[in-house]
Write a protein that holds these residues in place. Sequence first.
Motif, PDB file in Angstrom:
ATOM      1  N   UNK A  48      -2.255 -26.471   4.316  1.00 26.57           N
ATOM      2  CA  UNK A  48      -2.586 -25.020   5.128  1.00 26.57           C
ATOM      3  C   UNK A  48      -2.257 -23.908   4.057  1.00 26.57           C
ATOM      4  N   UNK A  49      -3.154 -23.379   4.244  1.00 28.90           N
ATOM      5  CA  UNK A  49      -2.215 -21.755   3.073  1.00 28.90           C
ATOM      6  C   UNK A  49      -1.799 -20.845   4.659  1.00 28.90           C
ATOM      7  N   UNK A  50      -0.404 -20.295   4.446  1.00 27.74           N
ATOM      8  CA  UNK A  50      -0.052 -19.592   5.680  1.00 27.74           C
ATOM      9  C   UNK A  50       0.547 -18.586   4.844  1.00 27.74           C
ATOM     10  N   UNK A  51       0.041 -17.207   5.464  1.00 26.94           N
ATOM     11  CA  UNK A  51      -0.041 -16.113   4.810  1.00 26.94           C
ATOM     12  C   UNK A  51       1.253 -15.311   5.757  1.00 26.94           C
ATOM     13  N   UNK A  52       2.544 -14.955   5.395  1.00 21.67           N
ATOM     14  CA  UNK A  52       3.257 -14.056   5.991  1.00 21.67           C
ATOM     15  C   UNK A  52       3.433 -12.591   5.851  1.00 21.67           C
ATOM     16  N   UNK A  53       4.044 -11.900   7.060  1.00 21.45           N
ATOM     17  CA  UNK A  53       4.100 -10.504   7.034  1.00 21.45           C
ATOM     18  C   UNK A  53       4.727 -10.079   5.797  1.00 21.45           C
ATOM     19  N   UNK A  54       6.219 -11.675   5.569  1.00 24.99           N
ATOM     20  CA  UNK A  54       6.540 -10.975   4.243  1.00 24.99           C
ATOM     21  C   UNK A  54       6.289 -10.235   3.244  1.00 24.99           C
ATOM     22  N   UNK A  55       6.723  -9.197   3.201  1.00 24.20           N
ATOM     23  CA  UNK A  55       6.156  -8.580   1.303  1.00 24.20           C
ATOM     24  C   UNK A  55       6.716  -8.563   0.583  1.00 24.20           C
ATOM     25  N   UNK A  56       6.011  -9.436  -1.250  1.00 23.55           N
ATOM     26  CA  UNK A  56       7.217 -10.172  -2.533  1.00 23.55           C
ATOM     27  C   UNK A  56       7.097  -8.688  -3.324  1.00 23.55           C
ATOM     28  N   UNK A  57       8.183  -9.402  -4.239  1.00 21.80           N
ATOM     29  CA  UNK A  57       8.203  -8.058  -4.743  1.00 21.80           C
ATOM     30  C   UNK A  57       7.235  -7.570  -5.620  1.00 21.80           C
ATOM     31  N   UNK A  58       6.224  -8.148  -6.250  1.00 20.99           N
ATOM     32  CA  UNK A  58       4.505  -8.204  -6.313  1.00 20.99           C
ATOM     33  C   UNK A  58       4.019  -7.494  -5.621  1.00 20.99           C
ATOM     34  N   UNK A  59       5.032  -6.704  -4.326  1.00 23.65           N
ATOM     35  CA  UNK A  59       4.486  -6.253  -3.252  1.00 23.65           C
ATOM     36  C   UNK A  59       2.811  -6.590  -2.560  1.00 23.65           C
ATOM     37  N   UNK A 104      -5.250  -9.457   1.652  1.00 21.17           N
ATOM     38  CA  UNK A 104      -4.560  -9.495   2.733  1.00 21.17           C
ATOM     39  C   UNK A 104      -5.921  -9.792   3.831  1.00 21.17           C
ATOM     40  N   UNK A 105      -5.627 -11.307   4.708  1.00 19.87           N
ATOM     41  CA  UNK A 105      -6.108 -11.141   5.367  1.00 19.87           C
ATOM     42  C   UNK A 105      -5.926 -10.804   6.797  1.00 19.87           C
ATOM     43  N   UNK A 106      -6.997 -10.903   7.215  1.00 24.00           N
ATOM     44  CA  UNK A 106      -6.555 -10.060   8.984  1.00 24.00           C
ATOM     45  C   UNK A 106      -5.278 -10.708  10.464  1.00 24.00           C
ATOM     46  N   UNK A 107      -5.018 -10.336  11.002  1.00 26.38           N
ATOM     47  CA  UNK A 107      -3.970 -10.224  11.872  1.00 26.38           C
ATOM     48  C   UNK A 107      -4.375 -11.841  12.450  1.00 26.38           C
ATOM     49  N   UNK A 108      -4.120 -12.899  12.974  1.00 24.66           N
ATOM     50  CA  UNK A 108      -4.290 -13.754  14.421  1.00 24.66           C
ATOM     51  C   UNK A 108      -3.651 -14.061  14.618  1.00 24.66           C
ATOM     52  N   UNK A 109      -4.024 -14.410  16.157  1.00 22.08           N
ATOM     53  CA  UNK A 109      -3.397 -13.976  17.250  1.00 22.08           C
ATOM     54  C   UNK A 109      -3.147 -15.277  17.056  1.00 22.08           C
TER      55      UNK A 109
END
Length: 125
Positions: free
Chosen positions: A74-85, A51-56
């Motif tokens: 680009x690697x993009x981390x979303x707010x959504x949680x997957x089935x693997x939590x 889990x990465x820190x939330x960016x502006x």
Amino acid sequence: MDKKDDEFMDIVNNFFKYDYHDRGMLKWKGFFLSDHTAALKREFNKPKIVTKPKQSLELISKRLKLSWQYKINATIQLQNVSTDEELEQLEGIIQGYNGGMIILKDVEDKLHEIEIDNIRYVYVC
């Protein structure tokens, strides 16, 4: 049927009635064990998403623009949680944008429409 056939059927029936022991599901155990082991190895070797820190929004926009402008990954981390939590993460090149949405082409050439408000973190390499 003649007498030989009757004797043979008696022998067969007696064998199944008194001598033969069906192991039931036990005989399938080897199949399940190998499949289960393979699945566990895949799960164990799968990299965990950190889990990465939330960016502006400003930093996210700059990094998305870099990926789009220079056609870099680009690697993009979303707010959504997957089935693997775990938080969902996509990797690819930004193809364009439309209003509050971006279009990302992943490493398998699939297109994803992503809301900018749903992006938590962007890393450009």
